[in-house]
Design a protein around this motif. Structure first.
Motif, PDB file in Angstrom:
ATOM      1  N   VAL A  87       0.828  -1.204   0.000  1.00  0.00           N
ATOM      2  CA  VAL A  87       0.000   0.000   0.000  1.00  0.00           C
ATOM      3  C   VAL A  87       0.862   1.255   0.000  1.00  0.00           C
ATOM      4  N   VAL A  88       1.888   1.279   0.864  1.00  0.00           N
ATOM      5  CA  VAL A  88       2.764   2.456   0.950  1.00  0.00           C
ATOM      6  C   VAL A  88       3.566   2.621  -0.331  1.00  0.00           C
ATOM      7  N   SER A  89       4.096   1.540  -0.850  1.00  0.00           N
ATOM      8  CA  SER A  89       4.895   1.605  -2.093  1.00  0.00           C
ATOM      9  C   SER A  89       4.047   2.069  -3.270  1.00  0.00           C
ATOM     10  N   ASN A  90       2.835   1.566  -3.370  1.00  0.00           N
ATOM     11  CA  ASN A  90       1.948   1.958  -4.470  1.00  0.00           C
ATOM     12  C   ASN A  90       1.624   3.449  -4.432  1.00  0.00           C
ATOM     13  N   LEU A  91       1.594   4.011  -3.226  1.00  0.00           N
ATOM     14  CA  LEU A  91       1.287   5.440  -3.123  1.00  0.00           C
ATOM     15  C   LEU A  91       2.513   6.299  -3.436  1.00  0.00           C
ATOM     16  N   ILE A  92       3.632   6.012  -2.799  1.00  0.00           N
ATOM     17  CA  ILE A  92       4.794   6.899  -2.963  1.00  0.00           C
ATOM     18  C   ILE A  92       5.385   6.824  -4.369  1.00  0.00           C
ATOM     19  N   TYR A  93       5.170   5.707  -5.070  1.00  0.00           N
ATOM     20  CA  TYR A  93       5.698   5.590  -6.426  1.00  0.00           C
ATOM     21  C   TYR A  93       4.634   5.879  -7.489  1.00  0.00           C
ATOM     22  N   SER A  94       3.602   6.615  -7.098  1.00  0.00           N
ATOM     23  CA  SER A  94       2.560   7.049  -8.041  1.00  0.00           C
ATOM     24  C   SER A  94       2.437   8.565  -7.981  1.00  0.00           C
ATOM     25  N   PRO A  95       3.296   9.296  -8.716  1.00  0.00           N
ATOM     26  CA  PRO A  95       3.299  10.757  -8.631  1.00  0.00           C
ATOM     27  C   PRO A  95       1.964  11.406  -8.991  1.00  0.00           C
ATOM     28  N   GLU A  96       1.249  10.836  -9.959  1.00  0.00           N
ATOM     29  CA  GLU A  96      -0.053  11.418 -10.334  1.00  0.00           C
ATOM     30  C   GLU A  96      -1.044  11.307  -9.181  1.00  0.00           C
ATOM     31  N   LYS A  97      -1.029  10.167  -8.510  1.00  0.00           N
ATOM     32  CA  LYS A  97      -1.926   9.969  -7.364  1.00  0.00           C
ATOM     33  C   LYS A  97      -1.571  10.923  -6.240  1.00  0.00           C
ATOM     34  N   LEU A  98      -0.277  11.101  -5.992  1.00  0.00           N
ATOM     35  CA  LEU A  98       0.175  12.029  -4.949  1.00  0.00           C
ATOM     36  C   LEU A  98      -0.255  13.454  -5.264  1.00  0.00           C
ATOM     37  N   GLN A  99      -0.114  13.869  -6.513  1.00  0.00           N
ATOM     38  CA  GLN A  99      -0.493  15.223  -6.909  1.00  0.00           C
ATOM     39  C   GLN A  99      -1.984  15.465  -6.740  1.00  0.00           C
ATOM     40  N   LYS A 100      -2.797  14.474  -7.102  1.00  0.00           N
ATOM     41  CA  LYS A 100      -4.248  14.622  -6.943  1.00  0.00           C
ATOM     42  C   LYS A 100      -4.630  14.735  -5.475  1.00  0.00           C
ATOM     43  N   LEU A 101      -4.023  13.900  -4.642  1.00  0.00           N
ATOM     44  CA  LEU A 101      -4.300  13.964  -3.209  1.00  0.00           C
ATOM     45  C   LEU A 101      -3.887  15.317  -2.638  1.00  0.00           C
ATOM     46  N   SER A 102      -2.741  15.821  -3.066  1.00  0.00           N
ATOM     47  CA  SER A 102      -2.255  17.122  -2.584  1.00  0.00           C
ATOM     48  C   SER A 102      -3.223  18.233  -2.963  1.00  0.00           C
ATOM     49  N   LYS A 103      -3.600  18.287  -4.233  1.00  0.00           N
ATOM     50  CA  LYS A 103      -4.464  19.362  -4.720  1.00  0.00           C
ATOM     51  C   LYS A 103      -5.865  19.275  -4.125  1.00  0.00           C
ATOM     52  N   ASN A 104      -6.411  18.071  -4.043  1.00  0.00           N
ATOM     53  CA  ASN A 104      -7.763  17.900  -3.497  1.00  0.00           C
ATOM     54  C   ASN A 104      -7.824  18.269  -2.023  1.00  0.00           C
ATOM     55  N   SER A 105      -6.832  17.821  -1.259  1.00  0.00           N
ATOM     56  CA  SER A 105      -6.848  18.089   0.184  1.00  0.00           C
ATOM     57  C   SER A 105      -6.586  19.561   0.471  1.00  0.00           C
ATOM     58  N   PHE A 106      -5.745  20.194  -0.328  1.00  0.00           N
ATOM     59  CA  PHE A 106      -5.367  21.597  -0.123  1.00  0.00           C
ATOM     60  C   PHE A 106      -6.580  22.522  -0.207  1.00  0.00           C
ATOM     61  N   LYS A 107      -7.564  22.152  -1.026  1.00  0.00           N
ATOM     62  CA  LYS A 107      -8.758  22.993  -1.212  1.00  0.00           C
ATOM     63  C   LYS A 107      -9.711  22.938  -0.024  1.00  0.00           C
ATOM     64  N   ILE A 108      -9.589  21.907   0.812  1.00  0.00           N
ATOM     65  CA  ILE A 108     -10.576  21.637   1.849  1.00  0.00           C
ATOM     66  C   ILE A 108     -10.437  22.537   3.066  1.00  0.00           C
ATOM     67  N   CYS A 109      -9.205  22.867   3.449  1.00  0.00           N
ATOM     68  CA  CYS A 109      -8.979  23.575   4.720  1.00  0.00           C
ATOM     69  C   CYS A 109      -7.889  24.624   4.553  1.00  0.00           C
ATOM     70  N   ASP A 110      -8.218  25.897   4.913  1.00  0.00           N
ATOM     71  CA  ASP A 110      -7.234  26.973   4.735  1.00  0.00           C
ATOM     72  C   ASP A 110      -6.431  27.280   5.997  1.00  0.00           C
ATOM     73  N   GLY A 111      -6.744  26.619   7.112  1.00  0.00           N
ATOM     74  CA  GLY A 111      -5.977  26.825   8.335  1.00  0.00           C
ATOM     75  C   GLY A 111      -6.347  28.076   9.112  1.00  0.00           C
ATOM     76  N   LEU A 112      -7.428  28.749   8.727  1.00  0.00           N
ATOM     77  CA  LEU A 112      -7.839  29.989   9.385  1.00  0.00           C
ATOM     78  C   LEU A 112      -9.055  29.793  10.298  1.00  0.00           C
ATOM     79  N   GLY A 113      -9.349  28.542  10.619  1.00  0.00           N
ATOM     80  CA  GLY A 113     -10.543  28.239  11.415  1.00  0.00           C
ATOM     81  C   GLY A 113     -10.576  28.918  12.767  1.00  0.00           C
ATOM     82  N   ALA A 114      -9.438  28.944  13.467  1.00  0.00           N
ATOM     83  CA  ALA A 114      -9.406  29.555  14.804  1.00  0.00           C
ATOM     84  C   ALA A 114      -9.749  31.039  14.736  1.00  0.00           C
ATOM     85  N   ILE A 115      -9.245  31.715  13.708  1.00  0.00           N
ATOM     86  CA  ILE A 115      -9.561  33.137  13.528  1.00  0.00           C
ATOM     87  C   ILE A 115     -11.054  33.318  13.293  1.00  0.00           C
TER      88      ILE A 115
END
Length: 532
Positions: free
Chosen positions: A338-366
């Protein structure tokens, strides 16, 4: 409505059973409130020394309610709760907990009482409300398994706003309100930029940094298994972040000595820095998933507790993170695959990065502190220009009985009427000192009013309209002595109808143009504040 500088009381516990997440998010909220000049006191019945040290370090007040003066031994409840398992986390019977909490706040006199504890509910709130009836209650909770009795609910874990079994009048829902320390927002853009660069580099001769972070504790004893298995992989560096109170710490120290590619980080106060350096994270579900999302960090998410199943499922379905089951962790071959399939799949990593980045801006406490600073201010003549600008906005006129633009002469006449307190109540609503809406109540009789309202800043903050109305309802019913509120709603305004119905209004009559709804003080109290 509220004083300029707030006094905020936070009731929260932490332990190996409860975990440290409840405390940490409350600490983040407290630090932001303190930064804006507000006073905060933490009230706990169980809090490890490491957390107490953090409160002292940040100059935050702390009271331990487990012991009272001259009390020599720990008072532990012999009651075993079946309906709500989490009540067994309490070190005191719930009403005794409430009595001591209430007593602790006598000198402090809070404007807000915030509780973040799965064992507390409406029984606890109503006991405290008897002596502290002029403050507002905010519950931080995601279980939806009991009546909370709070004025507002902060649920940071729900991505999809679904129908609730137990309702609070006003809610702040979703990762946009996640209580993350400001380090995450500061490093957020840098994290995504550097991560996408690393993900685009050819895989040949590339090494990967894996951050393993399951929180402050390791109740399931998963960390040694994860580290032992993954440290054997080629071109992999392992960073394990946990606390000095972790149950498997001794094993982890031995493992970190055994493998040169493994580092053990204890009691880190800036996990965002560790995430910045990581290519992927193996982490627990719950609140920490929003930290990883804020940083655009691809993650394998483990459900540690039953209440985390929902968020794990939702984030997996939306391709925000990838689920990692406990059974897979215990199978070395499956875990490696499971770990190898993820780290050696750059397209999958990029999609996860971009999708997750849109969800939370880190300004919730403010955003949450801005909400805590909410005010209902009397309309003054000086507010005339702003109110006319709001009232003539297209999206407001579309939902008004009079859809035409209001001219200055008519508006000046209306402003003059707002200064007559015998005719009604006209208020401007603000969050974080930014005026965003208007609400009014016109007297029909001494205890009966007809209300109207609008939010003048479109898309300011999700749910701010409902929050304004909850403050207004409490003011009308519990400060102004109003017994009944009437509302007239245009037939095709489905959003307003739904809003009124959720607040407890009932349809009384209708004609070809509008429907008439009413809400009484007794019905409002019964719906939200009585333990039925």
């Amino acid at each position: 409505m509220l004083k300029e500088k707030l006094k905020i009381a936070i009731r929260v516990d932490a332990s190996k059973n409860i975990g440290g997440g409840h405390f940490r998010r409350c600490l983040t909220l407290a630090k932001e409130a303190q930064r804006k000049g507000h006073s905060v006191i933490f009230i706990s019945a169980q809090l490890p020394e490491i957390e107490i040290h953090l409160l002292k370090k940040n100059n935050l007040l702390f009271e331990n309610i487990l012991f009272e003066k001259n009390e020599k031994q720990l008072i532990d409840s012999n009651i075993k709760y079946k309906q709500n398992f989490y009540k067994n986390w309490l070190k005191l019977p719930i009403l005794e907990d409430a009595r001591r909490t209430s007593k602790t706040m006598e000198q402090f006199q809070p404007n807000w009482i915030i509780f973040d504890h799965y064992g507390l509910d409406i029984e606890w709130v109503n006991k405290i409300r008897k002596k502290h009836n002029n403050c507002f209650f905010l519950a931080i909770d995601d279980l939806d398994n009991r009546n909370l009795g709070s004025d507002f609910l902060l649920d940071q874990t729900s991505i999809i706003n679904k129908k609730r079994n137990y309702k609070s009048p006003g809610i702040l829902v979703g990762p946009r309100f996640a209580l993350l320390s400001n380090e995450f927002n500061k490093l957020r853009k840098k994290s995504l930029q550097e991560r996408l660069k690393r993900q685009s580099v050819t895989l040949k001769n590339k090494s990967f940094n894996i951050l393993i972070s399951l929180g402050l504790y390791d109740n399931k004893k998963l960390l040694p298994t994860l580290v032992n298995t993954l440290s054997k992989l080629d071109k992999i560096n392992i960073i394990v972040a946990t606390s000095s109170e972790c149950q498997t710490l001794t094993e982890l120290i031995e493992i970190s000595k055994k493998y040169d590619n493994t580092s053990l980080i204890l009691d880190s106060e800036n996990i965002a820095e560790l995430m910045l350096r990581a290519d992927i994270c193996i982490g627990a579900s719950g609140m920490s998933i929003w930290e990883r999302c804020c940083m655009g960090l691809p993650s394998l998410t483990i459900t540690i507790a039953n209440n985390q199943k929902k968020i794990t499922r939702e984030t997996t379905d939306l391709n925000i993170s990838q689920e990692l089951s406990i059974s897979t962790i215990k199978d070395k071959e499956k875990l490696t695959a499971v770990v190898s399939n993820l780290i050696y799949s750059p397209e999958k990593l990029q999609k996860l990065s971009k999708n997750s980045f849109k969800i939370c801006d880190g300004l919730g406490a403010i955003k949450v502190v801005n909400f805590l600073e909410a005010k209902l201010k009397k309309v003054e003549v000086i507010d005339s220009k702003r109110l006319l600008s709001w009232r003539n906005k297209k999206f407001i006129r579309e939902n008004s009985f009079n859809k035409k633009k209001i001219d200055e002469k008519s508006h000046a006449k209306w402003i003059k009427n707002t200064q007559n307190s015998k005719k009604g109540i006209w208020l401007i609503y603000a969050e974080g000192n930014i005026g965003i809406g208007h609400c009014s109540a016109i007297y029909i009789s001494k205890k009966n009013v007809s209300w109207s309202f609008y939010i003048g800043r479109k898309n300011f903050s999700p749910g701010c309209g409902v929050r304004m109305l909850v403050f207004f309802l409490k003011k009308l019913f519990f400060e102004e002595g109003i017994s009944k509120i009437e509302a007239k709603i245009i037939l095709d305004n489905q959003k307003s109808k739904k809003l009124h119905q959720e607040l407890g209004f009932t349809l009384q009559s209708k004609n070809d143009n509008f429907e008439n709804y009413t809400l009484t003080k007794d019905i409002f109290k019964k719906k939200y504040y009585l333990n039925n």
